[in-house]
Design a protein around this motif. Structure first.
Motif, PDB file in Angstrom:
ATOM      1  N   VAL A 168    -106.192-104.746  74.315  1.00  0.00           N
ATOM      2  CA  VAL A 168    -105.267-103.796  73.671  1.00  0.00           C
ATOM      3  C   VAL A 168    -103.853-104.084  74.160  1.00  0.00           C
ATOM      4  O   VAL A 168    -103.618-104.161  75.362  1.00  0.00           O
ATOM      5  N   VAL A 169    -102.920-104.291  73.230  1.00  0.00           N
ATOM      6  CA  VAL A 169    -101.544-104.582  73.643  1.00  0.00           C
ATOM      7  C   VAL A 169    -100.639-103.366  73.514  1.00  0.00           C
ATOM      8  O   VAL A 169     -99.608-103.291  74.164  1.00  0.00           O
ATOM      9  N   ALA A 170    -101.033-102.403  72.693  1.00  0.00           N
ATOM     10  CA  ALA A 170    -100.208-101.196  72.568  1.00  0.00           C
ATOM     11  C   ALA A 170    -101.071-100.025  72.129  1.00  0.00           C
ATOM     12  O   ALA A 170    -101.920-100.177  71.245  1.00  0.00           O
ATOM     13  N   GLU A 171    -100.880 -98.897  72.776  1.00  0.00           N
ATOM     14  CA  GLU A 171    -101.527 -97.674  72.309  1.00  0.00           C
ATOM     15  C   GLU A 171    -100.385 -96.768  71.894  1.00  0.00           C
ATOM     16  O   GLU A 171     -99.491 -96.503  72.697  1.00  0.00           O
ATOM     17  N   GLU A 172    -100.392 -96.364  70.632  1.00  0.00           N
ATOM     18  CA  GLU A 172     -99.243 -95.616  70.112  1.00  0.00           C
ATOM     19  C   GLU A 172     -99.703 -94.402  69.329  1.00  0.00           C
ATOM     20  O   GLU A 172    -100.722 -94.454  68.651  1.00  0.00           O
ATOM     21  N   PRO A 173     -98.919 -93.322  69.414  1.00  0.00           N
ATOM     22  CA  PRO A 173     -99.268 -92.152  68.603  1.00  0.00           C
ATOM     23  C   PRO A 173     -99.226 -92.511  67.115  1.00  0.00           C
ATOM     24  O   PRO A 173     -98.454 -93.384  66.715  1.00  0.00           O
ATOM     25  N   ARG A 174    -100.087 -91.850  66.335  1.00  0.00           N
ATOM     26  CA  ARG A 174    -100.009 -92.009  64.884  1.00  0.00           C
ATOM     27  C   ARG A 174     -99.053 -90.929  64.361  1.00  0.00           C
ATOM     28  O   ARG A 174     -99.239 -89.749  64.647  1.00  0.00           O
ATOM     29  N   LEU A 175     -98.056 -91.365  63.640  1.00  0.00           N
ATOM     30  CA  LEU A 175     -97.090 -90.435  63.035  1.00  0.00           C
ATOM     31  C   LEU A 175     -97.463 -90.257  61.576  1.00  0.00           C
ATOM     32  O   LEU A 175     -98.198 -91.064  61.013  1.00  0.00           O
ATOM     33  N   VAL A 176     -96.927 -89.212  60.941  1.00  0.00           N
ATOM     34  CA  VAL A 176     -97.095 -89.111  59.493  1.00  0.00           C
ATOM     35  C   VAL A 176     -95.763 -89.514  58.865  1.00  0.00           C
ATOM     36  O   VAL A 176     -94.694 -89.110  59.329  1.00  0.00           O
ATOM     37  N   ALA A 177     -95.834 -90.400  57.852  1.00  0.00           N
ATOM     38  CA  ALA A 177     -94.640 -90.798  57.111  1.00  0.00           C
ATOM     39  C   ALA A 177     -94.662 -90.018  55.806  1.00  0.00           C
ATOM     40  O   ALA A 177     -95.702 -89.942  55.139  1.00  0.00           O
ATOM     41  N   LEU A 178     -93.540 -89.405  55.458  1.00  0.00           N
ATOM     42  CA  LEU A 178     -93.475 -88.637  54.204  1.00  0.00           C
ATOM     43  C   LEU A 178     -92.070 -88.702  53.626  1.00  0.00           C
ATOM     44  O   LEU A 178     -91.114 -89.003  54.325  1.00  0.00           O
ATOM     45  N   PRO A 179     -91.972 -88.426  52.313  1.00  0.00           N
ATOM     46  CA  PRO A 179     -90.634 -88.435  51.706  1.00  0.00           C
ATOM     47  C   PRO A 179     -89.782 -87.352  52.372  1.00  0.00           C
ATOM     48  O   PRO A 179     -90.311 -86.300  52.746  1.00  0.00           O
ATOM     49  N   ASP A 180     -88.464 -87.596  52.520  1.00  0.00           N
ATOM     50  CA  ASP A 180     -87.643 -86.597  53.217  1.00  0.00           C
ATOM     51  C   ASP A 180     -87.510 -85.298  52.417  1.00  0.00           C
ATOM     52  O   ASP A 180     -87.045 -84.293  52.946  1.00  0.00           O
ATOM     53  N   THR A 181     -87.978 -85.310  51.150  1.00  0.00           N
ATOM     54  CA  THR A 181     -87.928 -84.095  50.328  1.00  0.00           C
ATOM     55  C   THR A 181     -89.192 -83.243  50.507  1.00  0.00           C
ATOM     56  O   THR A 181     -89.285 -82.145  49.959  1.00  0.00           O
ATOM     57  N   HIS A 182     -90.173 -83.765  51.249  1.00  0.00           N
ATOM     58  CA  HIS A 182     -91.443 -83.054  51.432  1.00  0.00           C
ATOM     59  C   HIS A 182     -91.226 -81.801  52.277  1.00  0.00           C
ATOM     60  O   HIS A 182     -90.483 -81.848  53.260  1.00  0.00           O
ATOM     61  N   PRO A 183     -91.877 -80.665  51.909  1.00  0.00           N
ATOM     62  CA  PRO A 183     -91.704 -79.427  52.686  1.00  0.00           C
ATOM     63  C   PRO A 183     -91.974 -79.614  54.184  1.00  0.00           C
ATOM     64  O   PRO A 183     -91.261 -79.038  55.009  1.00  0.00           O
ATOM     65  N   LEU A 184     -92.973 -80.461  54.541  1.00  0.00           N
ATOM     66  CA  LEU A 184     -93.315 -80.629  55.965  1.00  0.00           C
ATOM     67  C   LEU A 184     -92.283 -81.466  56.718  1.00  0.00           C
ATOM     68  O   LEU A 184     -92.273 -81.500  57.942  1.00  0.00           O
ATOM     69  N   ALA A 185     -91.388 -82.141  55.974  1.00  0.00           N
ATOM     70  CA  ALA A 185     -90.371 -82.973  56.617  1.00  0.00           C
ATOM     71  C   ALA A 185     -89.401 -82.124  57.437  1.00  0.00           C
ATOM     72  O   ALA A 185     -88.747 -82.617  58.357  1.00  0.00           O
ATOM     73  N   ALA A 186     -89.328 -80.831  57.117  1.00  0.00           N
ATOM     74  CA  ALA A 186     -88.425 -79.935  57.835  1.00  0.00           C
ATOM     75  C   ALA A 186     -88.916 -79.653  59.261  1.00  0.00           C
ATOM     76  O   ALA A 186     -88.142 -79.218  60.116  1.00  0.00           O
ATOM     77  N   ARG A 187     -90.208 -79.898  59.526  1.00  0.00           N
ATOM     78  CA  ARG A 187     -90.753 -79.602  60.875  1.00  0.00           C
ATOM     79  C   ARG A 187     -90.466 -80.745  61.842  1.00  0.00           C
ATOM     80  O   ARG A 187     -90.324 -81.887  61.429  1.00  0.00           O
ATOM     81  N   THR A 188     -90.447 -80.399  63.132  1.00  0.00           N
ATOM     82  CA  THR A 188     -90.245 -81.463  64.137  1.00  0.00           C
ATOM     83  C   THR A 188     -91.570 -82.154  64.438  1.00  0.00           C
ATOM     84  O   THR A 188     -91.600 -83.316  64.821  1.00  0.00           O
ATOM     85  N   GLU A 189     -92.681 -81.401  64.294  1.00  0.00           N
ATOM     86  CA  GLU A 189     -93.999 -82.025  64.395  1.00  0.00           C
ATOM     87  C   GLU A 189     -94.944 -81.342  63.424  1.00  0.00           C
ATOM     88  O   GLU A 189     -94.726 -80.204  63.036  1.00  0.00           O
TER      89      GLU A 189
END
Length: 304
Positions: A168-189
């Protein structure tokens, strides 16, 4: 009398065996591509060194003496072992000189991981050539399964995992990618529970366990995801996100590849991190270049 055999050369033994097999100096000389006087001289010097006659000169050629008969099986064995030794050296040299094909579907940017691994590897194998090979996301093994890659940067889990070994060379959190117009984009997490009903971008069916991993099947408690579109490249992912076809999970290290305007990423609570690894086929574990590249990866990852 003590005799010194330390200086007997492989060539002397080869000449001796040829004469012992032909029982004739001229024929042995032809077989060895040397002149007969040179061959006779070499055999005499060997006899002098061993302090014993190896051949009796006869009218029609030569015959082995008792000493010659005693030496013959050992001379053959020495030549055989030496042939194996030089073959092993040649193989090691070829292995060091040869090419290592490194497969990947996502370029491992990750703060210059690739150049760092390459310079470590090149220090150890200056003669080796490293060839990078881009593989589509339809093959989650990045060319290991079909033998096109020798080692590959992959996301775990792999299909037929028992066929492979990895570091294993990197263990990284999985983020969610979404359009910046998406309602959930307003949240920090974002809580994964809030994403359960969202359409997701999915890898092709062929990606098997990897498709499931990026849809976070393990966190859905048996609820099937709604697939908005299938994606096979970073470009397609970006286009699909901007077009609002769905959201998708992405490793933190890959976020810069899709956040090109109109797309944002947010941390996700309630799912495990992603693991990025260098993998190879188990049966290749002993290959010097494969081991060398894996070691370079491990050391580079530990340094970070």
């Amino acid at each position: 009398m003590g005799m010194t055999t330390t200086d007997v050369h492989g060539r002397d033994l080869r000449y001796f065996v040829a004469v012992a097999e032909e029982l004739h100096f001229t024929r042995a000389a032809e077989r060895l591509y040397v002149s007969q006087p040179a061959l006779s001289k070499q055999i005499q010097s060997l006899e002098r060194q061993l302090g014993v006659e190896l051949f009796r000169r006869e009218p029609k050629g030569v015959a082995l003496t008792a000493a010659g008969t005693a030496l013959l099986p050992y001379a053959r064995r020495v030549l055989e072992v030496w042939a194996e030794g030089s073959a092993a050296v040649a193989a090691a040299r070829a292995a060091q000189r040869s090419t290592l094909v490194v497969g990947m579907s996502t370029s491992p940017g990750r703060g210059g991981l690739l150049p760092a691994v390459r310079s470590r590897f090149t220090d150890a194998f200056p003669e080796a050539t490293v060839r990078l090979r881009q593989v589509s996301w339809e093959d989650p093994t990045a060319g290991l399964a079909d033998g096109e890659s020798d080692v590959a940067f992959v996301w775990l889990p792999l299909p037929d995992a028992d066929r492979y070994a990895w570091t294993v060379v990197a263990e990284e959190p999985r983020l969610v990618a979404l359009p910046d117009t998406h309602p959930l984009a307003a949240r920090t997490e974002v809580d994964f529970a809030d994403l359960l009903d969202e359409p997701f971008l999915a890898l092709p069916e062929a990606a098997g366990p990897l498709r499931d991993h990026w849809l976070a099947l393990d966190a859905r408690a048996g609820r099937l995801p709604h697939v908005g579109a299938e994606i096979t490249t970073t470009e397609e992912t970006y286009e699909a996100l901007v077009a609002g076809l769905g959201v998708c999970l992405i490793a933190a290290g890959n976020a810069p590849l899709v956040t090109l305007g109109g797309v944002v990423t947010r941390p996700v609570l309630g799912i495990t991190p992603s693991r990025y690894a260098l993998a190879w086929r188990r049966e290749d574990t002993a290959r010097p270049l494969v081991r060398g590249y894996a070691a370079a990866c491990r050391e580079t990852a530990e340094r970070r």
